[in-house]
Design a protein around this motif. Structure first.
Motif, PDB file in Angstrom:
ATOM      1  N   UNK A 211       0.823  -1.214   0.000  1.00  0.00           N
ATOM      2  CA  UNK A 211       0.000   0.000   0.000  1.00  0.00           C
ATOM      3  C   UNK A 211       0.857   1.263   0.000  1.00  0.00           C
ATOM      4  N   UNK A 212       1.883   1.299   0.836  1.00  0.00           N
ATOM      5  CA  UNK A 212       2.705   2.504   0.929  1.00  0.00           C
ATOM      6  C   UNK A 212       3.464   2.763  -0.370  1.00  0.00           C
ATOM      7  N   UNK A 213       4.067   1.723  -0.937  1.00  0.00           N
ATOM      8  CA  UNK A 213       4.825   1.913  -2.178  1.00  0.00           C
ATOM      9  C   UNK A 213       3.907   2.225  -3.352  1.00  0.00           C
ATOM     10  N   UNK A 214       2.717   1.609  -3.379  1.00  0.00           N
ATOM     11  CA  UNK A 214       1.779   1.858  -4.478  1.00  0.00           C
ATOM     12  C   UNK A 214       1.148   3.227  -4.408  1.00  0.00           C
ATOM     13  N   UNK A 215       0.588   3.564  -3.247  1.00  0.00           N
ATOM     14  CA  UNK A 215      -0.072   4.866  -3.085  1.00  0.00           C
ATOM     15  C   UNK A 215       0.949   5.996  -3.076  1.00  0.00           C
ATOM     16  N   UNK A 217       3.560   6.228  -4.824  1.00  0.00           N
ATOM     17  CA  UNK A 217       4.102   6.492  -6.160  1.00  0.00           C
ATOM     18  C   UNK A 217       5.538   6.052  -6.363  1.00  0.00           C
ATOM     19  N   UNK A 218       5.976   5.058  -5.585  1.00  0.00           N
ATOM     20  CA  UNK A 218       7.345   4.553  -5.743  1.00  0.00           C
ATOM     21  C   UNK A 218       7.481   3.827  -7.080  1.00  0.00           C
ATOM     22  N   UNK A 219       8.404   4.274  -7.917  1.00  0.00           N
ATOM     23  CA  UNK A 219       8.628   3.665  -9.228  1.00  0.00           C
ATOM     24  C   UNK A 219      10.099   3.283  -9.364  1.00  0.00           C
ATOM     25  N   UNK A 220      10.368   2.339 -10.250  1.00  0.00           N
ATOM     26  CA  UNK A 220      11.735   1.865 -10.479  1.00  0.00           C
ATOM     27  C   UNK A 220      12.154   2.241 -11.904  1.00  0.00           C
ATOM     28  N   UNK A 221      13.332   2.842 -12.009  1.00  0.00           N
ATOM     29  CA  UNK A 221      13.881   3.180 -13.324  1.00  0.00           C
ATOM     30  C   UNK A 221      15.184   2.424 -13.511  1.00  0.00           C
ATOM     31  N   UNK A 222      15.217   1.571 -14.524  1.00  0.00           N
ATOM     32  CA  UNK A 222      16.390   0.735 -14.781  1.00  0.00           C
ATOM     33  C   UNK A 222      17.056   1.188 -16.085  1.00  0.00           C
ATOM     34  N   UNK A 241       2.428   0.960  -9.452  1.00  0.00           N
ATOM     35  CA  UNK A 241       1.574  -0.199  -9.174  1.00  0.00           C
ATOM     36  C   UNK A 241       2.361  -1.490  -9.364  1.00  0.00           C
ATOM     37  N   UNK A 242       3.113  -1.557 -10.470  1.00  0.00           N
ATOM     38  CA  UNK A 242       3.928  -2.744 -10.730  1.00  0.00           C
ATOM     39  C   UNK A 242       5.024  -2.890  -9.682  1.00  0.00           C
ATOM     40  N   UNK A 243       5.615  -1.771  -9.279  1.00  0.00           N
ATOM     41  CA  UNK A 243       6.650  -1.803  -8.240  1.00  0.00           C
ATOM     42  C   UNK A 243       6.079  -2.326  -6.929  1.00  0.00           C
ATOM     43  N   UNK A 244       4.859  -1.891  -6.591  1.00  0.00           N
ATOM     44  CA  UNK A 244       4.211  -2.354  -5.364  1.00  0.00           C
ATOM     45  C   UNK A 244       3.998  -3.865  -5.397  1.00  0.00           C
ATOM     46  N   UNK A 245       3.614  -4.384  -6.568  1.00  0.00           N
ATOM     47  CA  UNK A 245       3.424  -5.825  -6.710  1.00  0.00           C
ATOM     48  C   UNK A 245       4.733  -6.583  -6.492  1.00  0.00           C
TER      49      UNK A 245
END
Length: 269
Positions: A211-215, A217-222, A241-245
């Motif tokens: 919930x915290x990472x999804x809401x 807005x935590x995103x991963x840039x590779x 959303x994908x990062x939260x998963x």
């Protein structure tokens, strides 16, 4: 003006004021496999493809390798999304789709659909939340109904006036549709919490991290391509959303292993 009819005009009238002809009624997309054949035969990228995608280039080993590197992380994201959507669907129709028909069969269907979609040059086929929302709203999970609708959409996509009329739908109307659609998805997902023991620290930690990472807005840039100056030229962006998963899966796997290890030590004592 709320409704913009300019797309309808552009569909029938060209830039020079002439009638667009047959394409005003029936048109077809630039299928990926046809464009690929043209590239191999002529060695050139069509002007239409270059106009639509400035990064388009001749197919070669380097280009194929770049696509593979870019999509390998995405495969994990799609896998996580697939499981989440099927768990959500299971809560809607009261049937465990992970067991029946089974995850191996649903993933196979997802993969075959993605291959077909790629060949025809459309977005990768996956378990979209929009489809889950439609099932939640209509309460119709019939495979026959969904398959028939899919074929209808494919046929209608070749009829230019229909696609043009869809473009005239006001943004405020589409906003209301999206609000309802994603609201149903969220509520359907929350239904799964009723069977979850949040008094268990492991479950609480996994849910909190998702919930915290999804809401938040935590995103991963590779990055996978860096210029000589050190500037990143190409990168893979994994959405929040994908990062939260992904974080949820990793967190659950780590805590489960720690829990099993602790139980093993206690049993030895």
């Amino acid at each position: 003006m709320i409704i913009n009819f300019q797309p309808v005009i552009n569909n029938f009238v060209a830039a020079d004021g002439s009638f667009r002809g047959v394409s005003a009624f029936i048109d077809y997309p630039h299928f990926a496999f046809i464009e690929a054949i043209k590239e191999f035969v002529t060695g050139n990228v069509s002007a239409e493809i270059l106009a639509a995608n400035e990064n388009a280039g001749i197919i070669n080993a380097g280009g194929i390798a770049e696509v593979v590197i870019a999509f390998l992380p995405v495969a994990l994201v799609v896998f996580a999304e697939h499981i989440a959507d099927h768990k959500n669907l299971s809560s809607i129709i009261d049937r465990d789709l992970i067991k029946d028909p089974g995850l191996e069969k649903t993933l196979l269907g997802d993969g075959v659909g993605s291959i077909a979609g790629t060949v025809f040059g459309i977005c990768p086929n996956t378990t979209y939340g929009e489809s889950v929302g439609c099932v939640a709203i209509t309460r119709n999970a019939s495979v026959v109904t969904i398959t028939t609708t899919a074929f209808m959409c494919i046929v209608l996509s070749f009829i230019s006036p229909v696609m043009t009329i869809l473009q005239t739908i006001p943004s405020c109307v589409m906003g209301g549709v999206c609000l309802t659609l994603y609201g149903f998805i969220a509520v359907s997902g929350l239904k799964m919490f009723k069977d979850l023991d949040l008094g268990d620290n492991k479950n609480l930690f996994v849910v909190a991290s998702i919930l915290i990472s999804g809401i938040g807005g935590l995103a991963i840039r590779i990055p996978y391509a860096i210029a000589e100056t050190g500037e990143i030229t190409n990168s893979i962006q994994i959405t929040s959303i994908a990062t939260a998963l992904i974080i949820g899966i990793i967190t659950n796997a780590v805590l489960t292993k720690v829990e099993k290890s602790k139980l093993g030590k206690e049993s030895e004592e």
